[in-house]
Design an enzyme around this catalytic site. Structure first.
Site, PDB file in Angstrom:
ATOM      1  N   ASN B 388     125.514 -60.747  78.534  1.00  0.00           N
ATOM      2  CA  ASN B 388     125.301 -59.829  79.415  1.00  0.00           C
ATOM      3  C   ASN B 388     125.442 -58.221  78.780  1.00  0.00           C
ATOM      4  O   ASN B 388     124.378 -57.659  79.216  1.00  0.00           O
ATOM      5  CB  ASN B 388     126.939 -59.686  79.944  1.00  0.00           C
ATOM      6  CG  ASN B 388     127.199 -58.955  81.183  1.00  0.00           C
ATOM      7  OD1 ASN B 388     126.304 -58.227  81.687  1.00  0.00           O
ATOM      8  ND2 ASN B 388     128.455 -58.779  81.661  1.00  0.00           N
ATOM      9  N   ASP B 389     126.281 -57.888  78.067  1.00  0.00           N
ATOM     10  CA  ASP B 389     125.891 -56.514  77.549  1.00  0.00           C
ATOM     11  C   ASP B 389     124.654 -56.112  76.914  1.00  0.00           C
ATOM     12  O   ASP B 389     123.985 -54.949  77.026  1.00  0.00           O
ATOM     13  CB  ASP B 389     127.042 -56.012  76.562  1.00  0.00           C
ATOM     14  CG  ASP B 389     128.442 -55.936  77.455  1.00  0.00           C
ATOM     15  OD1 ASP B 389     128.397 -55.785  78.578  1.00  0.00           O
ATOM     16  OD2 ASP B 389     129.469 -56.075  76.702  1.00  0.00           O
ATOM     17  N   VAL B 390     124.098 -57.146  76.127  1.00  0.00           N
ATOM     18  CA  VAL B 390     122.811 -56.938  75.310  1.00  0.00           C
ATOM     19  C   VAL B 390     121.596 -56.745  76.319  1.00  0.00           C
ATOM     20  O   VAL B 390     120.612 -56.446  75.833  1.00  0.00           O
ATOM     21  CB  VAL B 390     122.679 -58.051  74.304  1.00  0.00           C
ATOM     22  CG1 VAL B 390     123.809 -57.946  73.230  1.00  0.00           C
ATOM     23  CG2 VAL B 390     122.527 -59.422  74.945  1.00  0.00           C
ATOM     24  N   ILE B 391     121.965 -57.051  77.661  1.00  0.00           N
ATOM     25  CA  ILE B 391     120.521 -56.992  78.497  1.00  0.00           C
ATOM     26  C   ILE B 391     120.837 -55.675  79.450  1.00  0.00           C
ATOM     27  O   ILE B 391     120.231 -55.741  80.592  1.00  0.00           O
ATOM     28  CB  ILE B 391     120.304 -58.180  79.261  1.00  0.00           C
ATOM     29  CG1 ILE B 391     121.659 -58.640  79.901  1.00  0.00           C
ATOM     30  CG2 ILE B 391     119.775 -59.079  78.448  1.00  0.00           C
ATOM     31  CD1 ILE B 391     121.304 -59.637  81.126  1.00  0.00           C
ATOM     32  N   ALA B 428     132.159 -54.804  77.278  1.00  0.00           N
ATOM     33  CA  ALA B 428     132.350 -53.488  77.408  1.00  0.00           C
ATOM     34  C   ALA B 428     132.812 -53.065  78.627  1.00  0.00           C
ATOM     35  O   ALA B 428     133.320 -52.033  78.685  1.00  0.00           O
ATOM     36  CB  ALA B 428     130.900 -52.839  77.068  1.00  0.00           C
TER      37      ALA B 428
END
Lengths: 92, 462
Positions: B388-391, B428
């Site tokens: 999720n956060d890494v994209i 996050a």
């Protein structure tokens, strides 16, 4: 302190060498690198053997025995699990 | 064996360690490298056993048997998803072993006044105990957080930083009474207790998402503890091997921090997640396009290149094996399949690579972030599984908690397929713009179930 100076030279050079060698390890292998580092930090077993192998039965000797045990967990566990992981890495 | 012969054996051991680590620079030679390093350890242990100082063996053998058995059981039983916990625990063991050696040296009776404790020895003993004890308790807390024994949420309380700083000053102050003749025991014991406390207090405020940084740092400490013990015993082998571990830990720590665009100081002192989450676009109702498995299969079948973005959720759901099956079915249809690996995709550096290797995914199919990002333009389907956060493109804009974090540019692909249980945000706590874009196909549900359905649909279709 002067007796420490040669050791400080060793330390400094070894740190530079460590950065040089380890920065070449690809990210793919970073987990095995860490477990391998666990095993190598077990090098303290060398000191532990000298402590546990002394003549008198005293506190120092018992501390040495536990140090041998903890360090051996790292050495045996670290190298074995690293090998287990590295075996899994295959090419296409 | 004479002392110089032992020193030569240590020198051979050092060379084997370094060549072994050099061979870790490629997956093909890495296994040999690991074996060479274990040979180095064997040489060192045999040489130490032959030292004239060693006159009694029962305690040593007891330690070997106890430690060897525990270590072997760990190594054989541990699940690959639990590697971070194991490394954390082993960091702690390395630390405690080093401080025990230093303490043992302090309490060794000095017969005939040989090798008496001097200022320098006392200093080294103190440093070794300090680093070793902080590593031990810090690692145990990290282990507890990773294993879920204690809450992984950051624990904060008033005056936390000041309290830790004061405790550290107390520890430094204890060196003064300890390092003067006659080198009394009481400051050393207090130093040990205070350092054990400091280890706990330093890791308690750090959240679960930052554990990769913490275990890398503690990895480095366990090496530095061995290094300090080398100064106590005047042993070059301990110093060199310890610094190699110390360097490895520092390199990984810096890489993990870069991958999250955060400084080390910020990770250690700024409890992440506890920071005020400035209300982004939450609350605003926006619609997403829901798709079914059939739509997904059609898009996949018409693709020439598919990039899979695995997240930690994939590994927890044990979906990496079925994902590999999907990947092979697509490849059989002439579709190129690659995996995009973000540096923080797992719970420790390189974790995702190991988890995929376990599922027999060849390592040359895994592509690092920097290389894959230029390829998304030519990618037909980016299949996001549990990431999720890494994209999240919000990282490219200022004003978001993840601003500046390097991300995988999946939004440049022609179609983005996201498997997700719900629209809930990730670690996050930020909404993801990508979910609402026209090119995005949201597949709601458990990643493993969806991938299994995709595999079945592809099998029936062919």
């Amino acid at each position: 302190m002067s007796e420490f100076l040669p050791l400080l030279f060793t330390l400094t050079l070894a740190v530079f060498l460590g950065f040089e060698v380890i920065s070449k390890v690809p990210t793919t292998l970073h987990t095995p690198l860490m477990s391998g580092a666990n095993a190598i930090s077990g090098i303290t077993v060398v000191g532990a053997i000298l402590c546990a192998g002394q003549m008198d039965n005293n506190l120092a000797k018992w501390l040495g025995m536990f140090a041998v045990a903890f360090a051996t967990v790292n050495v045996v566990g670290g190298f074995l699990v690293t090998d287990r992981m590295l075996k899994m890495f295959k090419r296409r | 064996m004479s002392n110089s012969l032992i020193q030569i054996a240590y020198l051979v051991s050092v060379c084997c360690f370094i060549i072994g680590l050099k061979k870790l620079s490629g997956p093909k030679t890495a296994r040999t490298g690991n074996m060479l390093a274990s040979l180095a350890m064997l040489i060192a242990i045999v040489a130490a056993l032959l030292d004239q100082q060693v006159v009694s063996f029962p305690m040593i053998i007891a330690g070997f048997i106890l430690g060897g058995a525990v270590g072997a059981v760990f190594a054989i039983k541990v699940e690959m998803t639990s590697m971070p916990q194991m490394v954390a625990l082993f960091n702690g063991f390395g630390g405690v072993a080093s401080s025990f050696v230093a303490l043992s040296d302090y309490w060794t009776p000095r017969v005939d006044g040989t090798d008496p404790i001097v200022f320098a020895t006392a200093l080294a003993i103190g440093i070794s105990v300090l680093i070793g004890a902080v590593t031990l308790t810090g690692s145990l807390v990290a282990f507890g957080k990773l294993q879920g024994l204690v809450s992984s949420a950051p624990i904060t309380y008033p005056f936390q930083k000041i309290g830790n700083a004061l405790l550290f000053l107390v520890i430094i102050a204890l060196f003064i009474p300890f390092c003067g003749d006659p080198f009394p025991a009481w400051p050393l014991i207090l130093l040990l207790i205070a350092s054990l406390g400091l280890g706990v207090l330093l890791v308690v405020p750090i959240g679960g998402a930052d554990m990769p940084v913490v275990i890398s740092l503690l990895n480095s400490y366990s090496g530095l503890a061995a290094c300090a013990t080398g100064f106590v015993l005047n042993n070059q082998l301990l110093i060199i091997a310890g610094s190699l571990v110390g360097a490895a830990g520092i390199i990984l720590t810096v890489m993990m921090c870069d991958a999250m665009n955060r400084s080390l100081v910020n990770v250690i002192f700024g409890a992440f997640g506890a920071a005020d989450s400035t209300g982004t676009t939450s609350g605003e109702q926006r619609s997403v396009m829901k798709y079914g498995v059939d739509d997904a299969v059609m898009a996949l079948e018409n693709a020439t290149q598919v990039v899979i973005i695995p997240g930690y959720g994939l590994a927890v759901a044990r979906a990496q094996h079925i994902t590999h099956e999907l990947d092979q079915m697509l490849q059989k249809r002439g579709i190129t399949v690659k995996y995009a690996i973000h540096p923080v995709a797992g719970r420790m550096p390189g974790h995702m690579n190991v988890l995929l290797a376990e599922a027999n995914v060849p390592y040359d199919q895994l592509v690092e972030m920097d290389s894959i990002n230029s390829e998304f333009e030519y990618t037909d389907v980016a299949l996001v599984l549990g990431a999720n956060d890494v994209i999240n493109p919000a990282a490219r804009e200022p004003g978001s908690p993840i601003s500046g974090m390097p991300i995988l540019d999946v939004d440049r692909a022609r179609t983005v397929m996201i498997c997700k249980r719900s629209l809930s945000p990730g670690f996050a706590g930020i909404d993801n713009e990508l979910f609402y874009q026209d090119k995005t196909m949201m597949l709601f549900g458990d990643a493993k179930k969806i991938v299994t359905e995709l595999v079945e649909a592809l099998r029936n279709g062919s």
